[in-house]
Design a protein around this motif. Structure first.
Motif, PDB file in Angstrom:
ATOM      1  N   ALA A 129     -52.613 -45.551  58.717  1.00 27.45           N
ATOM      2  CA  ALA A 129     -52.050 -44.266  58.313  1.00 27.45           C
ATOM      3  C   ALA A 129     -53.010 -43.159  58.716  1.00 27.45           C
ATOM      4  N   ALA A 130     -52.452 -41.964  58.967  1.00 25.58           N
ATOM      5  CA  ALA A 130     -53.289 -40.833  59.365  1.00 25.58           C
ATOM      6  C   ALA A 130     -52.692 -39.543  58.822  1.00 25.58           C
ATOM      7  N   GLY A 131     -53.574 -38.621  58.499  1.00 25.05           N
ATOM      8  CA  GLY A 131     -53.161 -37.320  58.008  1.00 25.05           C
ATOM      9  C   GLY A 131     -54.386 -36.487  57.678  1.00 25.05           C
ATOM     10  N   ASP A 132     -54.148 -35.331  57.061  1.00 23.99           N
ATOM     11  CA  ASP A 132     -55.273 -34.432  56.759  1.00 23.99           C
ATOM     12  C   ASP A 132     -55.776 -34.576  55.322  1.00 23.99           C
ATOM     13  N   SER A 133     -55.403 -35.700  54.675  1.00 23.30           N
ATOM     14  CA  SER A 133     -55.864 -36.027  53.315  1.00 23.30           C
ATOM     15  C   SER A 133     -55.222 -35.164  52.236  1.00 23.30           C
ATOM     16  N   GLU A 134     -54.269 -34.347  52.600  1.00 24.39           N
ATOM     17  CA  GLU A 134     -53.570 -33.562  51.584  1.00 24.39           C
ATOM     18  C   GLU A 134     -52.375 -34.361  51.087  1.00 24.39           C
ATOM     19  N   ASN A 135     -52.215 -34.419  49.766  1.00 24.01           N
ATOM     20  CA  ASN A 135     -51.130 -35.191  49.159  1.00 24.01           C
ATOM     21  C   ASN A 135     -50.695 -34.506  47.875  1.00 24.01           C
ATOM     22  N   SER A 136     -49.492 -34.823  47.459  1.00 24.92           N
ATOM     23  CA  SER A 136     -49.001 -34.228  46.219  1.00 24.92           C
ATOM     24  C   SER A 136     -49.830 -34.731  45.040  1.00 24.92           C
ATOM     25  N   SER A 137     -49.858 -33.978  43.983  1.00 20.12           N
ATOM     26  CA  SER A 137     -50.722 -34.242  42.833  1.00 20.12           C
ATOM     27  C   SER A 137     -50.499 -35.638  42.269  1.00 20.12           C
ATOM     28  N   ASN A 138     -51.595 -36.393  42.117  1.00 23.64           N
ATOM     29  CA  ASN A 138     -51.616 -37.720  41.487  1.00 23.64           C
ATOM     30  C   ASN A 138     -50.886 -38.805  42.283  1.00 23.64           C
ATOM     31  N   ASP A 139     -50.287 -38.468  43.418  1.00 24.40           N
ATOM     32  CA  ASP A 139     -49.533 -39.488  44.158  1.00 24.40           C
ATOM     33  C   ASP A 139     -50.442 -40.589  44.684  1.00 24.40           C
ATOM     34  N   THR A 140     -51.646 -40.248  45.119  1.00 27.36           N
ATOM     35  CA  THR A 140     -52.550 -41.253  45.679  1.00 27.36           C
ATOM     36  C   THR A 140     -52.923 -42.302  44.644  1.00 27.36           C
ATOM     37  N   VAL A 141     -53.419 -41.863  43.503  1.00 24.61           N
ATOM     38  CA  VAL A 141     -53.905 -42.802  42.484  1.00 24.61           C
ATOM     39  C   VAL A 141     -52.751 -43.546  41.819  1.00 24.61           C
ATOM     40  N   GLU A 142     -51.687 -42.837  41.525  1.00 26.61           N
ATOM     41  CA  GLU A 142     -50.601 -43.455  40.754  1.00 26.61           C
ATOM     42  C   GLU A 142     -49.663 -44.295  41.615  1.00 26.61           C
TER      43      GLU A 142
END
Length: 444
Positions: free
Chosen positions: A361-374
């Motif tokens: 996966a690739a991107g600029d590390s921006e994600n919606s709030s809490n989506d990464t951890v949850e």
């Protein structure tokens, strides 16, 4: 050295002067290559030629063809561009292809050179069984045709029984001469001394001794007998007297069968995921392409069969063809978990027992709030793969909202099948590729 030799030498130098792979990956034009052929531009060396001297506008030796214009090349006999000393007629196409300034290699050669260039040692695993063949006759079974009977095994098993059951007959006969001892007493004494004799044999031996008129009171007790008589070990007797017989049994028979060898195909499926949200501008998209494209070539060259699936996402995810993958740009937001949900569905078509699996996966590390951890982290834990990689593309440094890569590293620090690579510019691409391909988890 003649002119012809000079031309050949310059041509060889030109063929060799292509950029190394690291330079090509960082700076070269990747679009000219296909899935099966990697085209690397060659730094051409100008071949020497004669030109008319601008300072001399006339004189002897001009020839019948008129005076050449200043700077006009003069044909050299034997030059490859002048076959048989004469050029093509004006307007006629040449019969031989010209030099296009590219060095072309297949993915296998690309993978070998990249291994050497970056010091990689990825050894693909064969998973899917594609053929079963018979190997050497190394397997043993209890049944089979007589032609495959293993006589060596038969003899070894019989000999082992012989050594285990044989006993010193002379020693037992002497034990029968202990005063007051009956057959049962002699039998129990011998068994206590690990002499594997039967009670029936002892009785028969005592009867034989009595018939022979030999005294049965030679020893006052078994203790005295043990002090005066030494046993003759079976190994010593065999070395001295040899083997008269070996007791074979049906259960000792073993038959040789060919070993069944499974030939496994080395195959891989790669799910490439890219953030196409509004924040992924041209420079970031180019860094993703410059990282993912060599990875695709490399894995194609390493595996017998390689399949690639491409997932684009903003707040939602959808599958695209490779030709669309690097150019898409959306104005939507970002929810990375949507891509992993789709990747999990795609990978159901490729059982982990049969396929090596990579999720890049690739991107600029921006994600919606809490989506990464949850959401993303649990999905990465649940999706079996040789490797999960995230490539962060942030030219000029991270923004305050670019936390996805850091959260992945923190939450999945206990996993050896997860890696994060950061690419801030073309100069970081080869290091990112090395980091990704040097990391692979141990299969469960």
């Amino acid at each position: 050295m003649g002119l012809r030799e000079d031309l050949e030498r310059f041509r060889e130098i030109g063929d060799e002067r292509r950029p190394d792979l690291a330079e090509f990956i960082r700076e070269g034009d990747l679009s000219g290559s296909s899935h099966d052929a990697v085209r690397i531009p060659v730094k051409l060396v100008d071949l020497p030629s004669f030109e008319y001297d601008r300072r001399d506008m006339g004189g002897v030796g001009q020839g019948d063809g008129g005076t050449p214009e200043p700077g006009q090349p003069v044909d050299v006999p034997g030059d490859p561009g002048d076959a048989d000393g004469e050029g093509d007629e004006e307007g006629d196409p040449g019969e031989e292809g010209g030099e296009h300034g590219y060095y072309e290699m297949d993915p296998e050669e690309f993978a070998r050179e990249l291994d050497e260039e970056l010091g990689l040692d990825l050894e693909p695993k064969g998973k899917r069984v594609v053929e079963e063949v018979e190997g050497d006759f190394t397997e043993l079974t209890r049944a089979g045709p007589n032609s495959t009977l293993d006589f060596e095994q038969l003899f070894k098993r019989g000999l082992k029984r012989k050594l285990a059951t044989d006993f010193d007959e002379a020693y037992v006969r002497e034990a029968c001469r202990v005063a007051g001892a009956d057959a049962r007493d002699v039998f129990e004494f011998c068994r206590a001394e690990n002499v594997l004799v039967s009670l029936a044999w002892v009785r028969e031996a005592m009867n034989d001794i009595a018939e022979e008129g030999v005294s049965l009171d030679e020893y006052a007790s078994f203790d005295e007998f043990a002090e005066r008589v030494e046993r003759d070990p079976v190994s010593a007797r065999i070395r001295r007297d040899g083997l008269r017989d070996v007791p074979f049994r049906r259960e000792d028979e073993r038959y040789r069968q060919p070993e069944v060898i499974e030939k496994k195909q080395k195959n891989v499926v790669v799910v490439n995921i890219r953030d196409v949200s509004g924040s992924m501008r041209k420079t970031k998209r180019e860094l993703v392409e410059r990282t993912f494209t060599p990875l695709d070539w490399y894995l194609t060259g390493k595996y017998d069969e390689a399949e690639f699936r491409y997932v684009a996402h903003d707040a939602d995810a959808w599958e695209v063809e490779r030709g669309e993958f690097f150019g898409i740009r959306s104005g939507g937001g970002t929810r990375i978990s949507s891509a992993y949900e789709l990747a999990a569905e795609i990978l159901e078509e490729y059982p982990f027992s049969d396929w090596n699996r990579y999720v890049f996966a690739a991107g600029d590390s921006e994600n919606s709030s809490n989506d990464t951890v949850e959401n993303v982290v649990p999905l990465m834990r649940e999706i079996p793969a040789n490797l999960h990689a995230y490539v962060e593309t942030q030219p000029g440094g991270n923004t305050i909202n670019a936390t996805h890569a850091e959260e992945i590293e923190r939450e999945l620090a206990d996993r050896d099948d997860v890696v994060v690579a950061r690419v801030g510019g073309p100069e970081d691409v080869t290091d990112a590729i090395r980091t990704i391909l040097s990391t692979e988890g141990t299969e469960e």
